[in-house]
Design a protein around this motif. Structure first.
Motif, PDB file in Angstrom:
ATOM      1  N   ALA A 117       0.742  -1.015  -0.197  1.00 16.11           N
ATOM      2  CA  ALA A 117       0.148  -0.095   0.059  1.00 16.11           C
ATOM      3  C   ALA A 117       0.769   1.309  -0.109  1.00 16.11           C
ATOM      4  CB  ALA A 117      -0.934   0.060   1.253  1.00 16.11           C
ATOM      5  N   LEU A 118       2.016   1.326   0.876  1.00 17.65           N
ATOM      6  CA  LEU A 118       3.030   2.306   0.667  1.00 17.65           C
ATOM      7  C   LEU A 118       3.515   2.381  -0.587  1.00 17.65           C
ATOM      8  CD1 LEU A 118       4.727   1.823   4.331  1.00 17.65           C
ATOM      9  CD2 LEU A 118       3.186   3.532   3.688  1.00 17.65           C
ATOM     10  N   ALA A 119       3.966   1.420  -1.216  1.00 23.00           N
ATOM     11  CA  ALA A 119       4.537   1.568  -2.556  1.00 23.00           C
ATOM     12  C   ALA A 119       3.657   2.192  -3.489  1.00 23.00           C
ATOM     13  CB  ALA A 119       5.073   0.084  -2.879  1.00 23.00           C
ATOM     14  N   ASP A 120       2.354   1.680  -3.536  1.00 24.50           N
ATOM     15  CA  ASP A 120       1.363   2.374  -4.605  1.00 24.50           C
ATOM     16  C   ASP A 120       1.133   3.688  -4.238  1.00 24.50           C
ATOM     17  OD1 ASP A 120       1.190  -0.027  -5.729  1.00 24.50           O
ATOM     18  OD2 ASP A 120      -0.756  -0.577  -4.645  1.00 24.50           O
ATOM     19  N   GLY A 121       0.742   3.957  -2.970  1.00 19.63           N
ATOM     20  CA  GLY A 121       0.829   5.488  -2.508  1.00 19.63           C
ATOM     21  C   GLY A 121       1.739   6.415  -2.881  1.00 19.63           C
ATOM     22  N   GLN A 122       3.013   5.884  -2.944  1.00 21.70           N
ATOM     23  CA  GLN A 122       4.302   6.764  -2.960  1.00 21.70           C
ATOM     24  C   GLN A 122       4.646   6.922  -4.702  1.00 21.70           C
ATOM     25  OE1 GLN A 122       7.142   4.867  -0.661  1.00 21.70           O
ATOM     26  NE2 GLN A 122       6.100   5.221   1.114  1.00 21.70           N
ATOM     27  N   GLY A 123       3.992   6.242  -5.267  1.00 22.88           N
ATOM     28  CA  GLY A 123       4.182   6.069  -6.792  1.00 22.88           C
ATOM     29  C   GLY A 123       5.438   5.105  -7.205  1.00 22.88           C
ATOM     30  N   LEU A 124       5.994   4.258  -6.137  1.00 22.07           N
ATOM     31  CA  LEU A 124       7.092   3.234  -6.470  1.00 22.07           C
ATOM     32  C   LEU A 124       6.831   2.378  -7.616  1.00 22.07           C
ATOM     33  CD1 LEU A 124       9.892   2.314  -6.185  1.00 22.07           C
ATOM     34  CD2 LEU A 124       9.119   1.079  -3.952  1.00 22.07           C
ATOM     35  N   THR A 125       5.679   1.653  -7.359  1.00 23.79           N
ATOM     36  CA  THR A 125       5.195   0.763  -8.324  1.00 23.79           C
ATOM     37  C   THR A 125       4.857   1.250  -9.803  1.00 23.79           C
ATOM     38  OG1 THR A 125       2.824   1.031  -7.746  1.00 23.79           O
ATOM     39  CG2 THR A 125       4.191  -0.693  -6.540  1.00 23.79           C
ATOM     40  N   ARG A 126       4.813   2.552 -10.088  1.00 20.04           N
ATOM     41  CA  ARG A 126       4.630   3.179 -11.350  1.00 20.04           C
ATOM     42  C   ARG A 126       6.033   3.410 -11.934  1.00 20.04           C
ATOM     43  NH1 ARG A 126       0.486   5.241  -8.133  1.00 20.04           N
ATOM     44  NH2 ARG A 126       1.546   7.161  -7.892  1.00 20.04           N
ATOM     45  N   ASN A 127       7.019   3.899 -10.973  1.00 23.68           N
ATOM     46  CA  ASN A 127       8.171   4.370 -11.884  1.00 23.68           C
ATOM     47  C   ASN A 127       9.162   4.588 -10.582  1.00 23.68           C
ATOM     48  OD1 ASN A 127      10.172   6.113 -12.959  1.00 23.68           O
ATOM     49  ND2 ASN A 127       8.887   6.518 -14.619  1.00 23.68           N
ATOM     50  N   ALA A 128       9.912   3.758 -10.557  1.00 25.02           N
ATOM     51  CA  ALA A 128      11.038   3.691  -9.500  1.00 25.02           C
ATOM     52  C   ALA A 128      11.979   4.954  -9.442  1.00 25.02           C
ATOM     53  CB  ALA A 128      11.825   2.486  -9.332  1.00 25.02           C
ATOM     54  N   ALA A 129      12.397   5.194 -10.732  1.00 22.55           N
ATOM     55  CA  ALA A 129      13.270   6.352 -10.787  1.00 22.55           C
ATOM     56  C   ALA A 129      12.670   7.567 -10.350  1.00 22.55           C
ATOM     57  CB  ALA A 129      13.957   6.372 -12.345  1.00 22.55           C
ATOM     58  N   ALA A 130      11.480   7.734 -10.927  1.00 23.33           N
ATOM     59  CA  ALA A 130      10.549   9.126 -10.746  1.00 23.33           C
ATOM     60  C   ALA A 130      10.244   9.219  -9.008  1.00 23.33           C
ATOM     61  CB  ALA A 130       9.277   9.271 -11.367  1.00 23.33           C
ATOM     62  N   TRP A 131       9.986   7.900  -8.455  1.00 23.67           N
ATOM     63  CA  TRP A 131       9.780   8.030  -7.073  1.00 23.67           C
ATOM     64  C   TRP A 131      10.885   8.467  -6.323  1.00 23.67           C
ATOM     65  CZ3 TRP A 131      12.461   4.551  -3.986  1.00 23.67           C
ATOM     66  CH2 TRP A 131      11.995   4.203  -2.619  1.00 23.67           C
ATOM     67  N   PHE A 132      11.995   8.018  -6.690  1.00 19.15           N
ATOM     68  CA  PHE A 132      13.237   8.254  -6.097  1.00 19.15           C
ATOM     69  C   PHE A 132      13.904   9.860  -6.232  1.00 19.15           C
ATOM     70  CE2 PHE A 132      18.066   8.860  -5.627  1.00 19.15           C
ATOM     71  CZ  PHE A 132      18.103   8.377  -4.372  1.00 19.15           C
ATOM     72  N   ALA A 133      13.544  10.384  -7.432  1.00 14.81           N
ATOM     73  CA  ALA A 133      13.768  11.799  -7.699  1.00 14.81           C
ATOM     74  C   ALA A 133      12.855  12.628  -6.906  1.00 14.81           C
ATOM     75  CB  ALA A 133      13.588  11.920  -9.194  1.00 14.81           C
ATOM     76  N   ASP A 134      11.482  11.986  -6.951  1.00 12.85           N
ATOM     77  CA  ASP A 134      10.574  13.133  -6.234  1.00 12.85           C
ATOM     78  C   ASP A 134      10.607  13.366  -4.660  1.00 12.85           C
ATOM     79  OD1 ASP A 134       9.724  13.644  -8.878  1.00 12.85           O
ATOM     80  OD2 ASP A 134       7.886  12.262  -8.554  1.00 12.85           O
TER      81      ASP A 134
END
Length: 242
Positions: A146-163
């Motif tokens: 649920a955390l991964a989905d809410g944070q956007g990690l499951t969609r795009n790990a690179a964007a998740w890290f940058a954001d």
């Protein structure tokens, strides 16, 4: 806590985590000590006596075998990652990534422990507790997913890290490290030989206290020095695009 019973659970979890995994580190401890404390967080005690013993602290209730296995597995992951000697103090900006990797290490071990317990329990007639261990693990994974989905990690790990980089790089098993642990767990399950790379961590000055691009580069070099699979640092660099 029943000492003999606790010993059996710890030993089973040690096997669940390490069976089939090459131990490549040149900084392995000669012994493990596990203490149960009644307060405080689980930890590896960085005792400054020059001992070659790794000292793990857990904090659990009576006969709480799932929690014991889980906490022990996480701290054993830190030991495997060469974070057990007195100079192994956690440091930003990359401590979060070690936390994610050792959390995944424990979750993988819990899954193997649940299956083994169901088939061959350490306590006679206790096969059904394997389902309780599996359920304990599933609840953790559900929360992290649920955390991964809410944070956007499951969609795009690179964007998740940058954001979220400033929040991600806070030391400890923060919510972003928890989410990332499932990405690492998937790598462990897809390529089990990549787990041995944990033994090549933190063999350089600065340990986790260096920028992530340098951290992953030094880790890959360390894998080469120990003839360990470099697959995990390479994959993480690809995912995070650093």
């Amino acid at each position: 806590m029943l000492p003999r019973s606790a010993d059996l659970v710890v030993e089973r979890m040690r096997h669940a985590c390490l069976d089939g995994v090459r131990l490549v580190s040149d900084r392995q401890p000669t012994r493990l000590r596990v203490d149960e404390h009644t307060s405080g967080s689980p930890a590896v005690w960085l005792h400054p006596d020059g001992s070659s013993m790794a000292w793990i602290i857990v904090d659990i209730g009576e006969r709480d075998w799932s929690k014991l296995a889980y906490q022990f597995g996480h701290e054993l992951g830190h030991v495997m990652a060469n974070s057990w000697q007195a100079d192994a103090k956690p440091a930003p900006p990359c401590q979060w990534l070690e936390e994610a990797m050792v959390e995944a290490f424990s979750l993988r071990g819990l899954g193997r422990l649940a299956k083994d317990w169901k088939q061959n329990p350490p306590f006679a007639g206790d096969n059904a507790f394997g389902d309780a261990i599996a359920g304990y693990r599933a609840n953790i994974i559900k929360n992290y997913a649920a955390l991964a989905d809410g944070q956007g990690l499951t969609r795009n790990a690179a964007a998740w890290f940058a954001d979220h980089r400033s929040e991600i790089e806070i030391p400890g098993l923060n919510p972003f490290a928890q989410a990332m642990s499932l990405t690492v767990l998937a790598e462990y399950e897809a390529a089990p030989d990549c787990i041995e790379a944990l033994g090549a961590l933190n063999r350089w000055p600065g340990r986790t206290g260096i920028p992530i691009a340098e951290y992953l580069g030094r880790w890959e070099t360390s894998c080469g020095q120990l003839r360990a699979s470099p697959g995990l640092p390479i994959r993480l660099r690809e995912l995070l695009q650093v």
